[in-house]
Scaffold this motif. Structure first.
Motif, PDB file in Angstrom:
ATOM      1  N   ALA A  53      49.882  43.438  41.343  1.00 15.41           N
ATOM      2  CA  ALA A  53      50.008  42.059  40.848  1.00 15.41           C
ATOM      3  C   ALA A  53      51.459  41.618  40.956  1.00 15.41           C
ATOM      4  N   ALA A  54      51.693  40.370  40.583  1.00 18.14           N
ATOM      5  CA  ALA A  54      53.049  39.817  40.580  1.00 18.14           C
ATOM      6  C   ALA A  54      53.289  39.083  39.265  1.00 18.14           C
ATOM      7  N   GLY A  55      54.543  39.046  38.860  1.00 20.05           N
ATOM      8  CA  GLY A  55      54.952  38.216  37.714  1.00 20.05           C
ATOM      9  C   GLY A  55      54.187  38.518  36.447  1.00 20.05           C
ATOM     10  N   THR A  56      53.745  37.462  35.805  1.00 19.73           N
ATOM     11  CA  THR A  56      53.031  37.587  34.536  1.00 19.73           C
ATOM     12  C   THR A  56      51.773  38.443  34.675  1.00 19.73           C
ATOM     13  N   SER A  57      51.072  38.275  35.786  1.00 19.73           N
ATOM     14  CA  SER A  57      49.845  39.070  35.984  1.00 19.73           C
ATOM     15  C   SER A  57      50.166  40.562  36.047  1.00 19.73           C
ATOM     16  N   MET A  58      51.336  40.896  36.592  1.00 26.34           N
ATOM     17  CA  MET A  58      51.727  42.307  36.620  1.00 26.34           C
ATOM     18  C   MET A  58      51.992  42.811  35.192  1.00 26.34           C
ATOM     19  N   LEU A  99      43.312  44.204  41.609  1.00 30.39           N
ATOM     20  CA  LEU A  99      44.269  43.135  41.887  1.00 30.39           C
ATOM     21  C   LEU A  99      44.155  42.111  40.771  1.00 30.39           C
ATOM     22  N   VAL A 100      45.282  41.769  40.167  1.00 32.36           N
ATOM     23  CA  VAL A 100      45.257  40.814  39.059  1.00 32.36           C
ATOM     24  C   VAL A 100      45.981  39.554  39.499  1.00 32.36           C
ATOM     25  N   SER A 101      45.277  38.417  39.436  1.00 26.68           N
ATOM     26  CA  SER A 101      45.898  37.180  39.889  1.00 26.68           C
ATOM     27  C   SER A 101      45.230  35.970  39.253  1.00 26.68           C
ATOM     28  N   GLN A 102      45.987  35.223  38.499  1.00 33.73           N
ATOM     29  CA  GLN A 102      45.453  33.999  37.890  1.00 33.73           C
ATOM     30  C   GLN A 102      44.876  33.104  38.968  1.00 33.73           C
ATOM     31  N   SER A 103      45.674  32.786  39.961  1.00 32.68           N
ATOM     32  CA  SER A 103      45.266  31.824  40.997  1.00 32.68           C
ATOM     33  C   SER A 103      44.299  32.424  42.010  1.00 32.68           C
ATOM     34  N   GLY A 104      44.411  33.713  42.229  1.00 36.22           N
ATOM     35  CA  GLY A 104      43.606  34.350  43.273  1.00 36.22           C
ATOM     36  C   GLY A 104      44.071  34.020  44.677  1.00 36.22           C
ATOM     37  N   GLU A 105      45.272  33.455  44.796  1.00 31.44           N
ATOM     38  CA  GLU A 105      45.771  33.029  46.102  1.00 31.44           C
ATOM     39  C   GLU A 105      47.125  33.649  46.460  1.00 31.44           C
ATOM     40  N   THR A 106      47.682  34.460  45.603  1.00 35.70           N
ATOM     41  CA  THR A 106      49.030  34.975  45.818  1.00 35.70           C
ATOM     42  C   THR A 106      49.126  35.775  47.123  1.00 35.70           C
ATOM     43  N   ALA A 107      50.014  35.316  48.009  1.00 34.58           N
ATOM     44  CA  ALA A 107      50.093  35.892  49.366  1.00 34.58           C
ATOM     45  C   ALA A 107      50.441  37.377  49.333  1.00 34.58           C
ATOM     46  N   ALA A 153      54.201  27.983  34.025  1.00 37.77           N
ATOM     47  CA  ALA A 153      54.369  29.205  33.230  1.00 37.77           C
ATOM     48  C   ALA A 153      53.018  29.640  32.685  1.00 37.77           C
ATOM     49  N   SER A 154      52.620  30.834  33.037  1.00 32.85           N
ATOM     50  CA  SER A 154      51.296  31.323  32.662  1.00 32.85           C
ATOM     51  C   SER A 154      51.279  31.809  31.207  1.00 32.85           C
ATOM     52  N   THR A 155      50.292  31.351  30.453  1.00 33.93           N
ATOM     53  CA  THR A 155      50.166  31.782  29.048  1.00 33.93           C
ATOM     54  C   THR A 155      48.741  32.253  28.763  1.00 33.93           C
ATOM     55  N   ALA A 228      60.520  37.941  28.396  1.00 30.14           N
ATOM     56  CA  ALA A 228      61.770  37.623  29.099  1.00 30.14           C
ATOM     57  C   ALA A 228      61.510  36.717  30.297  1.00 30.14           C
ATOM     58  N   LEU A 229      60.457  37.014  31.028  1.00 22.54           N
ATOM     59  CA  LEU A 229      60.125  36.174  32.190  1.00 22.54           C
ATOM     60  C   LEU A 229      59.842  34.739  31.735  1.00 22.54           C
ATOM     61  N   LYS A 230      59.071  34.615  30.662  1.00 26.39           N
ATOM     62  CA  LYS A 230      58.700  33.274  30.181  1.00 26.39           C
ATOM     63  C   LYS A 230      59.935  32.496  29.761  1.00 26.39           C
ATOM     64  N   LEU A 231      60.806  33.143  29.003  1.00 24.77           N
ATOM     65  CA  LEU A 231      61.989  32.428  28.516  1.00 24.77           C
ATOM     66  C   LEU A 231      62.886  32.011  29.680  1.00 24.77           C
TER      67      LEU A 231
END
Ligand code: F6R
Length: 349
Positions: A53-58, A99-107, A153-155, A228-231
């Protein structure tokens, strides 16, 4: 429609209890079996689960790792999708991929999926968009039921990702936890917190610098990464999440007068260790905030949340940090729902 809220992000933060209830409704109340026995068997028969995953999903993936390892007893590795795609680690004989992805489109994830499929291994996508590319291309998908997430920002998707990981892990573990009532307890605890929160004042008084640290241990360390990512992404305050015990091995050099250090404390076994790490920063002038649970609170702790099952505590502990980010950005007059340089779904590698 934002309704009574000034921003989608705030609306989505306040929707979180109902998102949890929708996940419960879909996975645990309705008769339809969303989690197929074929999927359960694939995971059970694998010798290692790889979460990509990436970012928040990770960050949700890290919590998922803890849940699967604890409840199912299969080792789990979490990998940054963009790294895994081109620097694949040594795999075990029977790997399974989530695979974890909010959008399901992350390249970055699509690149991973190509490689995994080439090797003939099975995959599950956990996503908010069941018609997405990653949902279609994986062998299995599980839907988040968080509803459209508009703010960059994903919440609420993060909360739903953890809930789905918990339900999945518990199902593989033959329902060792009464997950329905534990998730309900989290929803109620979030609601109670949101009704009375005074985070804007805390953000105003304490987040006065251009840098900030979150610290935590265990699951709280994972939450500190997400916090930290969110802030940083919406307030542009440079923020790092740290394992509480690691700060003293170098980074504590950055603590100056009024540097904010926010401690996340939801685990009783290591609560005092984290408190003593926070004290070390305090002695060097840090402006500290403690986020903890009722049963672990000390006098003068800033944010105290109702107790929940410690496995699910990350779903609750993250909520005050989302609001700290929101109010810090609001105070700075920034474009909260569309922070600079960011897009909701990242379709380039
Ligand atoms: C942070 C954020 C991003 C995404 C990341 C992955 O708030 O939104 O870090 O989490 O770009 O996106 P998805 O989950 O759509 O694959």
């Amino acid at each position: 429609d934002m309704g009574e809220y000034q921003h989608y992000m705030l609306k989505e933060i306040y929707e979180q209890p109902s998102v949890i209830r929708r996940v419960i409704q879909n996975y645990l109340t309705d008769q339809k079996e969303i989690i197929k026995s074929e999927l359960i068997n694939e995971i059970k028969n694998s010798d290692r689960v790889y979460v990509l995953a990436a970012g928040t999903s990770m960050h949700a993936g890290y919590v998922g790792k803890a849940l699967i390892e604890e409840l199912v007893n299969i080792p789990v590795e979490v990998h940054i999708a963009s790294e895994f795609a081109y620097h694949m680690p040594l795999l075990t004989k029977n790997p399974f991929f989530i695979l974890v992805s909010q959008s399901g489109e992350t390249a970055d994830l699509r690149a991973c999926l190509l490689n995994i499929k080439n090797k003939g291994f099975k995959t599950l996508t956990i996503t908010n968009v069941k018609t997405s590319t990653l949902a279609r291309e994986a062998d299995f998908y599980l839907e988040l039921f968080a509803g459209p997430e508009i703010a960059v920002a994903s919440t609420k998707a993060y909360i739903a990702q953890i809930a789905v990981f918990a339900i999945l892990a518990n199902k593989i573990a033959l329902n060792s936890i009464d997950i329905k009532s534990e998730l309900n307890r989290v929803a109620v605890a979030i609601e109670i917190f949101l009704e009375n929160q005074e985070i804007s004042i805390l953000a105003h008084e304490k987040l006065t610098k251009q840098n900030c640290f979150y610290i935590g241990r265990g699951l709280d360390y994972y939450t500190s990464l997400e916090a930290a990512l969110k802030l940083k992404e919406i307030s542009y305050i440079q923020t790092e999440g740290f394992a509480a015990g690691e700060l003293k091995h170098g980074t504590i050099a950055l603590i100056e007068d009024k540097t904010p250090v926010i401690a996340l404390i939801s685990n009783k076994d290591i609560a005092l260790n984290t408190r003593s790490n926070l004290k070390e920063t305090n002695a060097r002038g840090a402006e500290t905030i403690i986020i903890t649970l009722e049963s672990l609170k000390h006098k003068d702790d800033e944010i105290v949340l109702n107790d929940v099952n410690s496995f699910l505590a990350p779903m609750l502990m993250v909520v005050p940090t989302q609001l700290l980010a929101y109010y810090a950005a609001l105070e700075r007059g920034l474009d909260i729902d569309k922070p600079r340089n960011l897009a909701k779904s990242v379709t380039v590698e």
